[in-house]
Each structure stands twice: as C-alpha cells, then as structure tokens.
Design an enzyme around this catalytic site. Structure first.
Site, PDB file in Angstrom:
ATOM      1  CG  LEU A   7      -1.859  -1.590   1.555  1.00 27.32           C
ATOM      2  CD1 LEU A   7      -2.643  -1.005   2.699  1.00 27.32           C
ATOM      3  CD2 LEU A   7      -2.352  -1.320   0.308  1.00 27.32           C
ATOM      4  CG  LEU A   8       4.024   2.864  -2.655  1.00 27.95           C
ATOM      5  CD1 LEU A   8       4.430   2.907  -4.437  1.00 27.95           C
ATOM      6  CD2 LEU A   8       4.782   3.183  -1.823  1.00 27.95           C
ATOM      7  CB  SER A   9      -0.030   6.687   1.524  1.00 29.68           C
ATOM      8  OG  SER A   9       2.050   7.038   2.266  1.00 29.68           O
ATOM      9  N   GLY A  10       2.271   7.918  -0.711  1.00 32.32           N
ATOM     10  CA  GLY A  10       2.864   8.956  -1.381  1.00 32.32           C
ATOM     11  C   GLY A  10       3.721   9.068  -0.257  1.00 32.32           C
ATOM     12  CB  VAL A  12       9.278   9.284   3.723  1.00 30.05           C
ATOM     13  CG1 VAL A  12       9.401   9.203   4.530  1.00 30.05           C
ATOM     14  CG2 VAL A  12      10.655   8.697   3.127  1.00 30.05           C
ATOM     15  CG  ASP A  13       7.481   6.359   7.312  1.00 18.71           C
ATOM     16  OD1 ASP A  13       8.407   6.260   7.381  1.00 18.71           O
ATOM     17  OD2 ASP A  13       6.192   6.612   7.936  1.00 18.71           O
ATOM     18  CB  SER A  14       4.239   3.257   2.238  1.00 20.40           C
ATOM     19  OG  SER A  14       4.002   4.953   1.515  1.00 20.40           O
ATOM     20  CB  CYS A  98      -8.395   4.105   8.832  1.00 20.81           C
ATOM     21  SG  CYS A  98      -8.076   4.553   7.179  1.00 20.81           S
ATOM     22  N   GLY A 121       3.628   0.647   5.175  1.00 23.76           N
ATOM     23  CA  GLY A 121       4.940   1.508   6.158  1.00 23.76           C
ATOM     24  C   GLY A 121       4.397   1.527   7.817  1.00 23.76           C
ATOM     25  CB  CYS A 193      -6.138   7.548   8.385  1.00 20.72           C
ATOM     26  SG  CYS A 193      -5.807   6.268   7.391  1.00 20.72           S
TER      27      CYS A 193
END
Length: 360
Positions: A7-10, A12-14, A98, A121, A193
């Site tokens: 799951l890419l959020s945009g 840095v962590d993911s 969420c 992430g 979130c």
C-alpha cells in the site's frame, strides 16, 4: 513465491517499504488507495500530490501501480463510525478504524484477496511466538503505531507485514535520501488518515454542524460561556477552549442536557483517573489478558503499568499504577504485556459514572 501487495501512500515510509522489498529481489504490486472528500472543491486535499509520489516510486522500482477507489467505503464505514461516536459524547479514533475497515478491509475485498501478504509503512513488527503470529512494538517509541493497528482482525494480522517496522524513523529517512527517492524530504502527514490537510473539527462540522450549549464550571455550577457543539471537545482537553479566566480543562460532557463541564486550574484532580472500565475488548492473538500489563490510551511514547480485572466476557477494569490524565469514553485502551512488547489488542473506554451530573 508469495504474492505481495504494497500500500503506497505517497509518503516516505511506504516508499522505503518498496525499496526494502526490492533489495530482497522481490517485485511487489503497488496500490494507491484513493479516498477523497465528496465535494473536493470545498476541501484542501493533498491526494493528487500523493498519487504523483506513489507513481514515481513504483516506476523507480519497476513495480505495477494500481489505484483502488475506496471512497465510498471510507465515508460509509469510517465516517459513520466517527459521527455516531461523537454524537454520543465519545472520543473516537478514525485512524484505528481506517486500518481495520479500509487498509486491511475494503482493500482486501477489492484487490488484497489475490495476495498472500499486504505490506504497509507502519512502524510495527510481527513475530512468531510459540507458533502464533503476534503484533509487536517498534524500537522507535515515538513512531510506534501498534496502537493504530490494535483493532485489526486476526486474519488481517496474518496477512500483514511491516518491512520498516524494525527501523527508527531516522534510518528510514537516511535510506530514502541515500536512494534519492522523490519523497525523501517530504514531511510526515498530520491529522486524520486519508483526509490530508482537512481539520478534524471541520470534518465533524461538515456532517454534524453546530449545536451550541452551556459551559459550566464543575466545582461551582457557574456558567462561564457557550460551546459550539460537544463533539468539538474531548475529556482532558486544555487548549483551544476560547473562554476567559483560564486555564480550563474539559472534565465531563452531559449529552442529554448539551452541557460541557470544565474545571479551573493547571492540574485539577478531576482531570485524572486510576481506574476505568473497557468494553468489547478486541484480541489480536491471545484470548485472555494477563493480570499485569502495560497500556496506553492515546498515541504517545509512554506506556503505563496496570493490573487487569475481568468483569465479564470482553469487559475489563484497568487499575493503573499511575494517575492518567484525560481518560475519555470512546478512546481505545491498547494493552501490551508487562514489557510493552507484545500487543494484546484494545477495548473501548466507557464512562464509569453517569454522563448527567446534578449540582447541588
């Protein structure tokens, strides 16, 4: 080989999650969960920039990126939960729900069911202990997010992996900068979130409006002002009150009479509790709590020691060794072992006295 969805959020962590998996020779499929306000022109939303960042990271590692629209599920499930709780005078946590309902819920129904593992992430870890998978804490006490994951279902935990969960935040930043990731210096998101820069009170006002009522000093019964709606305040609140002669602390909400009770002073005794009940305890792995535990009731680095008294199935009373500030009905009490390593799960704090208060 196990199929992995990231799951890419945009953020840095993911992005570093994708890098870590790529370093292991894996090429996961990436997904961006799209959640947007119903009338986007009325809200300041950063989702377009988030998607651009996610797209750049996926492209960098040769991964497929797909946008999964969970807009309706978010507003139907998470928003409904939040608004129902605040109307009852409770202090809900939309981020907790969420994770259960969207990231590991709606996403799994739409796409995740085709994958063996779902990577995010989050700053959390999983460990196999005595043959069972446990949610365990991150070594970074400030960033640890096990409290936000303590309501996910056991089947969701079995599919979850947290590739950066063993790292400190500084390490994640260093990797991102070393690898020249596009979002290496991007600030961490704040607030609810998926809602970007949307203010929590504006979020509530959008659905519930305002409902003015009296603000009463608890000790004297004196009216000191007017609130715009009980749902804009939480037990223990001491900032943003806007009443003269402070400081003031929110100590009680009478939902029936629409009265906000406050107490005067920097540290009133009425703002603290040592014993409080929790209901509907949600277990992640084990099905019973040990007698001695640690816990937290909000997202802070501190854990508090306590003993636990079982009062009914799924119902417990927490007996804290410390006086706890701002214990509010509706908050989740997240329970860990005595070493605050293994997370058992969480239950909802309930009021131990009637919401209606009669002043003589």
């Amino acid at each position: 080989m196990e199929r992995i969805a990231v799951l890419l959020s945009g953020g840095v962590d993911s992005a570093v999650v994708v890098h870590q998996l790529a370093e292991q020779g894996l090429k996961p499929d990436c997904f961006y969960i799209k959640i947007g306000p119903e009338e986007q022109e009325e809200w300041d939303c950063s989702s377009e920039e988030d998607l651009e960042m996610a797209t750049a990271v996926a492209r960098r590692y040769g991964c497929r990126l797909e946008v999964v629209d969970c807009h309706r599920e978010y507003w139907d499930e998470v928003t409904r939960y939040t608004m129902e709780k605040v109307k009852q005078g409770f202090t809900p946590n939309p981020d907790v729900m969420c994770n259960r309902l969207i990231k590991f819920g709606a996403f799994d129904r739409k796409m995740g069911h085709d994958y063996d593992l779902i990577a995010t992430g989050h700053y959390a870890r999983t460990e196999i202990i005595d043959g069972e998978k446990w949610l365990t804490t991150s070594p970074d006490p400030i960033k640890d997010q096990t409290d936000f994951l303590a309501q996910i279902y056991d089947w969701q935990l079995k599919k979850a992996i947290f590739p950066i969960g063993h790292m400190m935040k500084d390490e994640v930043r260093q990797i991102a900068e070393r690898e020249h990731l596009v979002n290496a210096k991007r600030k961490d998101s704040q607030g609810i979130c998926f809602l970007g820069k949307i203010n929590y009170n504006d979020y509530i006002r959008r659905y519930l409006g305002e409902q003015p009522g009296d603000v009463i000093e608890l000790e004297t019964g004196k009216r000191i002002g007017e609130h715009r709606g009980l749902w804009f305040h939480t037990i223990g609140q001491r900032k943003g009150m806007g009443f003269g002669g402070g400081p003031w602390f929110v100590v009680r909400k009478d939902v029936e009479a629409n009265i906000l009770y406050v107490s005067h002073g920097y540290d009133p005794d009425t703002a603290y509790k040592t014993d409080f009940p929790v209901r509907d305890f949600h277990f992640l792995t084990a099905r019973e709590l040990p007698q001695e535990v640690t816990f937290k009731i909000r997202h802070t680095p501190e854990y508090h020691r306590a003993t636990v008294e079982k009062t009914a199935e799924g119902q417990y009373t927490i007996h804290s060794f410390d006086r706890i500030h701002g214990v509010a009905p509706g908050q989740f009490c997240v329970v860990y072992d005595a070493d605050h390593h293994k997370c058992y799960g969480s239950g909802e704090i309930v009021t131990s006295s009637p919401l209606h208060l009669s002043l003589s």
